[in-house]
Every structure is written in C-alpha cells, then in structure tokens.
Write a protein that holds these residues in place. Structure first.
Motif, mmCIF file in Angstrom:
data_model
loop_
_atom_site.group_PDB
_atom_site.id
_atom_site.type_symbol
_atom_site.label_atom_id
_atom_site.label_comp_id
_atom_site.label_asym_id
_atom_site.label_seq_id
_atom_site.Cartn_x
_atom_site.Cartn_y
_atom_site.Cartn_z
ATOM 1 N N ARG A 29 43.988 34.111 45.684
ATOM 2 C CA ARG A 29 43.589 34.795 44.406
ATOM 3 C C ARG A 29 44.762 36.062 44.386
ATOM 4 O O ARG A 29 44.909 36.932 45.342
ATOM 5 C CB ARG A 29 42.436 35.500 44.427
ATOM 6 C CG ARG A 29 41.286 34.384 44.835
ATOM 7 C CD ARG A 29 41.227 33.066 44.150
ATOM 8 N NE ARG A 29 41.075 33.281 42.800
ATOM 9 C CZ ARG A 29 42.028 32.860 41.933
ATOM 10 N NH1 ARG A 29 42.911 31.992 42.383
ATOM 11 N NH2 ARG A 29 41.790 32.666 40.827
ATOM 12 N N GLU A 46 40.069 42.399 33.783
ATOM 13 C CA GLU A 46 40.980 43.263 34.241
ATOM 14 C C GLU A 46 42.203 42.492 34.514
ATOM 15 O O GLU A 46 43.548 42.916 34.069
ATOM 16 C CB GLU A 46 40.530 44.325 35.247
ATOM 17 C CG GLU A 46 41.276 45.473 35.462
ATOM 18 C CD GLU A 46 42.804 45.452 35.792
ATOM 19 O OE1 GLU A 46 43.740 46.230 35.279
ATOM 20 O OE2 GLU A 46 42.965 44.525 36.736
ATOM 21 N N ARG A 47 41.993 41.673 35.389
ATOM 22 C CA ARG A 47 43.316 40.896 35.751
ATOM 23 C C ARG A 47 44.124 40.268 34.957
ATOM 24 O O ARG A 47 45.442 39.974 34.987
ATOM 25 C CB ARG A 47 42.932 39.950 37.098
ATOM 26 C CG ARG A 47 44.099 39.689 37.980
ATOM 27 C CD ARG A 47 43.868 38.869 38.921
ATOM 28 N NE ARG A 47 43.063 37.594 38.809
ATOM 29 C CZ ARG A 47 44.010 36.543 38.510
ATOM 30 N NH1 ARG A 47 45.186 36.732 38.432
ATOM 31 N NH2 ARG A 47 43.385 35.302 38.444
ATOM 32 N N GLY A 88 46.423 39.350 43.833
ATOM 33 C CA GLY A 88 46.112 40.732 43.929
ATOM 34 C C GLY A 88 45.311 41.047 45.183
ATOM 35 O O GLY A 88 45.103 42.206 45.549
ATOM 36 N N THR A 89 44.827 40.076 45.983
ATOM 37 C CA THR A 89 43.957 40.179 47.269
ATOM 38 C C THR A 89 45.027 40.648 48.255
ATOM 39 O O THR A 89 46.262 40.436 48.130
ATOM 40 C CB THR A 89 43.294 39.168 47.714
ATOM 41 O OG1 THR A 89 44.146 38.004 47.635
ATOM 42 C CG2 THR A 89 42.299 38.617 46.393
ATOM 43 N N VAL A 145 38.456 38.880 45.756
ATOM 44 C CA VAL A 145 38.881 39.897 44.586
ATOM 45 C C VAL A 145 37.933 40.914 44.430
ATOM 46 O O VAL A 145 38.077 41.868 43.363
ATOM 47 C CB VAL A 145 39.545 39.042 43.473
ATOM 48 C CG1 VAL A 145 40.641 38.125 43.534
ATOM 49 C CG2 VAL A 145 38.204 38.080 43.002
ATOM 50 N N THR A 159 37.805 43.859 41.231
ATOM 51 C CA THR A 159 37.188 43.553 39.830
ATOM 52 C C THR A 159 35.933 44.083 39.656
ATOM 53 O O THR A 159 35.617 44.396 38.459
ATOM 54 C CB THR A 159 37.030 42.049 39.832
ATOM 55 O OG1 THR A 159 36.159 41.280 40.692
ATOM 56 C CG2 THR A 159 38.381 41.257 40.004
ATOM 57 N N SER A 205 36.284 35.249 39.104
ATOM 58 C CA SER A 205 37.780 35.015 39.563
ATOM 59 C C SER A 205 37.951 34.536 41.165
ATOM 60 O O SER A 205 38.818 34.522 41.641
ATOM 61 C CB SER A 205 38.432 36.445 39.740
ATOM 62 O OG SER A 205 38.776 36.759 38.195
#
Length: 470
Positions: A369, A112-113, A371-372, A192, A196, A76
C-alpha cells in the motif's frame, strides 16, 4: 483488518452526551444512497453519515437511480478494494452524465490519499470527505451543488462523533456495532490505517454505555464494541475524577442486562490484558470469542511488520487466554508473501495455525500500500505465483481446522441468539453461538431476537446444524 463484502445501506468530543435515536417520521425531500467497503468501522461510519444526512433532509434509499447523492465509503487495506471502488465510481460517473444534478462523493480511507486523482485527474467525484470530516458534509454538499469540488480530509485528534446517534443501515434489529474509539497508534509497516484514520482517541465511556443501553431498549440483543485496537481504550472524564480502561468499559456494557450479548473487535496481541480476560470470564453475556490477528508465525517477519511481539510471545498469549477462558474461540488475520518471506517463514505461519487452530481466519496475500512504512523501507519481492501458492496452503489448512472445530460441537447443546431466517429455507432460522459459530435449525415457533437452546446433530465446514430443545 477484516475484509467484508460491500453492502448498501468518533462519536464527538470528549465528554459530550449521546442522544438516543427517535422514531423517524420525517418526510425527506432528497435521497442518498451509500455503499460501504472494508471493515466494520467503515460500516459504522456509514451509519454516522446517515444520521448527519437525515438531519439535513436526506432519506436513505436502496436504489441509486433515484438518489440525489451517492456516497462510497472506501477501504485502502488492499489493492483489490481500491480497484473495486474505482470501477464503481466509473459506473456512477456514467449515471451522472445522464443526470447532471447527481452528486457523487467518496468517504473514508481512500479519501486523503487519492483525492487529487478522483477530483482532478479522473474527474470521478464531486466531493472527497475523510473519516474525521463527516460533520462538514452539509457544507460540502452545498459547495458541490454550486459546481465546485468539495474537499475535507483533515484528520482530528479529538473527533469521536460520540454525540451522534447512528442510523442503523441494513440492520437485522438484533445485532449492532458500537464504536468506542478511532484511529491507531500502532505503526504496523504494512498498514495504512494510522495515515488514513489518524491517531488513537477514545470515546466518552458514558456515551458508549448510553448507546448500548438505547439499542437494548429498542430490542437489540447483541452489540460489538469496535476499535482498531480496543484493548488500548483509555478514557479520562473531563474533570479528571474518573479513568476507564477497556476492561472497565466491557464490564459496564455487560451490566446493562444479562440478555445483552457483548462482543468486541479488534484486539492487538500486545495489549489484551489479564484484566480483560478475567472480566470476560466473570460475565456470561460477554462472548468467549477473541479476534487476535497474528499476521505471521515468523518472528523475523513479525519484526519487519513492526508487530512488536515474537512468535513465542504470541503463543504464550494464546496459552494464557485458554488458561483463563478454556472455551474461548479465536479468529485471526494472516498475511502471506510479505517482503522477503522465505519458505521457512511460511512454514512458521502454518505451524502457528496448527497450534492455534483458529475458528475463523481472514487470509490475504501481501498487497503493498503506497505511503506505508513497508512501501518506503522494503521491496515487495515475493513473486505473485509464490504468494498465491502459499495463500492456498494457508486457506486449505484453515478449512481443515474450521471443519474440525465444527465437528467438535456435534452432539453438544448450545445457546443460540437468533438473527434471522436462513438464506436457504424460510422454514429455518439461523443464529450464532457464544463462540461466533453459525447454527441453522427448524423455525418452529421461534423468532428473531430469541435465545434458543439447540442440540447440534451435524455440520459443514462453516455451519452447525441442529434442532431446538423444547
């Protein structure tokens, strides 16, 4: 953040022993096919997965058309990697339409993401398995065989897979990766990995040494100790009687044999210590090569990236490395076009590269990315054409430095570990120097796994050309 091309092909709870691999004489009733994307950690994880699957009666195949199980070990780090995986999954989906019994699964950092998208929205896969859930693969396969969607993306604070002997996929029989830790505690705003792969945990030191010893006894002549940040390796024995840091571990692996080369990756500039550098200087078989990601040469941008060091601090670290290890080669990661990066910031990166003159660099335009921390805090405001232009300038400068570094070795006599036959000619072998430079030379009577002394008579920007000293 090393970017590798896809290739077919943490070590268990603290204190558990590592069991060396036995000769594989099993007749497998089912076959699996696996592709790995991204960093060396992913490739090492695929070898752990292969070991788990073999215990369940699955044999590896290079032909996905004959596989009962297809797995993609994903990355990712960059958007392009995710796009590549999506495209590949769509191709396997079409194969599955013609072969309903085929199971398709996604492993690793995308699991997961993107689990909901893969399983429900796009219906591309049957299984989604996170980096800490590989032990549950047998149960997940059994569940998927019933037609259910199988998912386990839970992260662990203990899992290191230390008791699992990796099956060496696509191995040259000379070099191998040995994972020493998992996860990362550094919250770099662009990355990430903490989300992760979870929090940092170090593997049992005894199992690391046992695995490296087993590899040497099976003919391997180089191991690379892997971790997101190897310099923060820290292990306490279960009874509390022993503490091992990275310098200690490096020494223990070096002492296995002077014929076993030792490399490591990756180092965070804030964590690499003088103790590590002096250990490298003490043992000839610890390669004088350090991957030291800089990411940016601008103190302002480094602060936005949450790298926890300044431009000046990084320069002093490089100077200290060269003071203790005058012949040490450096490689790096560079991100250009990070949020709010100015032309002045970009020039700071170029001048940093002029200072360090890296032998190897992994260079990317910034890719936000989800979620970061950066995605939540900053706007990705650098136009794509500006990113591309700055990246091209960085690449051009690095190519010049790479050629200059190669030219400095012309006329020298260097010790090479032979890794195989040259891609261009069956009459030539290739290997690498202590500083990780590729050397090609006439085969003569030498073979893979030999140490050969070679005099360099020419070079390209990426390869040294030489002849063995008889």
């Amino acid at each position: 953040m090393l970017e590798l091309v896809p290739k077919t092909h943490d070590e268990a709870r603290q204190g558990e022993a590592y069991a060396p691999a036995q000769a594989d004489t099993t007749t497998y009733t089912k076959k699996f096919y696996i592709e790995s994307y991204g960093c060396q950690m992913n490739f090492n994880d695929s070898e752990i997965v292969a070991s788990i699957l073999q215990e369940e009666g699955f044999g590896a195949t290079r032909n996905y058309e004959e596989a009962d199980l297809v797995l993609l070990n994903t990355c990712s780090i960059r958007e392009k990697a995710e796009q590549t995986v999506r495209k590949r999954l769509s191709e396997f989906r079409r194969i599955k339409d013609a072969n309903p019994g085929l199971l398709v699964g996604v492993l690793g950092c995308m699991a997961e993401r993107l689990k909901t998208k893969f399983l429900e929205e796009e219906k591309l896969v049957d299984m989604v398995i996170g980096p800490d859930a590989y032990r549950t693969l047998p149960a997940l396969i059994e569940e998927a065989e019933t037609g259910q969607k199988a998912v386990n993306v839970l992260l662990s604070r203990e899992e290191t897979y230390a008791d699992i002997s990796p099956v060496r996929l696509d191995s040259n029989g000379v070099t191998a990766f040995v994972s020493i830790m998992r996860g990362c505690n550094n919250m770099c705003s662009f990355c990430v990995v903490p989300f992760t792969r979870g929090r940092e945990r170090s593997r049992d030191a005894y199992s690391v040494v046992a695995e490296a010893t087993d590899l040497f006894e099976r003919g391997y002549r180089e191991v690379t100790l892997l971790g997101q940040n190897v310099d923060s390796y820290y292990w306490n024995s279960p009874d509390g009687s022993e503490t091992v840091n990275f310098a200690n571990l490096l020494e223990r692996v070096a002492l296995i044999s002077p014929l076993l080369r030792v490399r490591f990756s990756t180092s965070h500039p804030k964590d690499i210590t003088d103790e590590v550098l002096h250990t490298m200087a003490k043992y000839e078989n610890i390669c004088k090569y350090i991957h030291l990601p800089v990411q940016s040469g601008s103190t302002r941008v480094l602060s936005l990236m949450n790298r926890t060091y300044t431009r000046e601090w990084y320069i002093k670290k490089v100077e200290r490395i060269r003071e203790i290890l005058p012949d040490c080669a450096l490689s790096t990661d560079v991100i250009t076009g990070f949020c709010t990066e100015t032309e002045e910031d970009h020039q700071d990166t170029l001048s940093m590269m002029e200072f360090a003159k890296y032998e190897l660099a992994y260079m990317f335009a910034y890719s936000e990315r989800p979620g970061t921390l950066a995605a939540r805090r900053y706007t990705d405001d650098i136009p794509e054409d500006v990113k591309k232009r700055r990246l091209n300038e960085i690449i051009t400068l690095h190519r010049r430095h790479s050629l200059e570094g190669m030219q400095k070795d012309v006329g020298k006599t260097l010790k090479i570990l032979v890794e195989g036959t040259s891609k261009k000619s069956e009459a030539e072998l290739y290997g690498r120097t202590d500083q990780n430079k590729v050397v090609v030379f006439p085969k003569e009577h030498f073979k893979k796994g030999d140490y050969v002394t070679v005099t360099v008579h020419g070079c390209t920007a990426g390869t040294l050309l030489g002849k063995a000293v008889l």
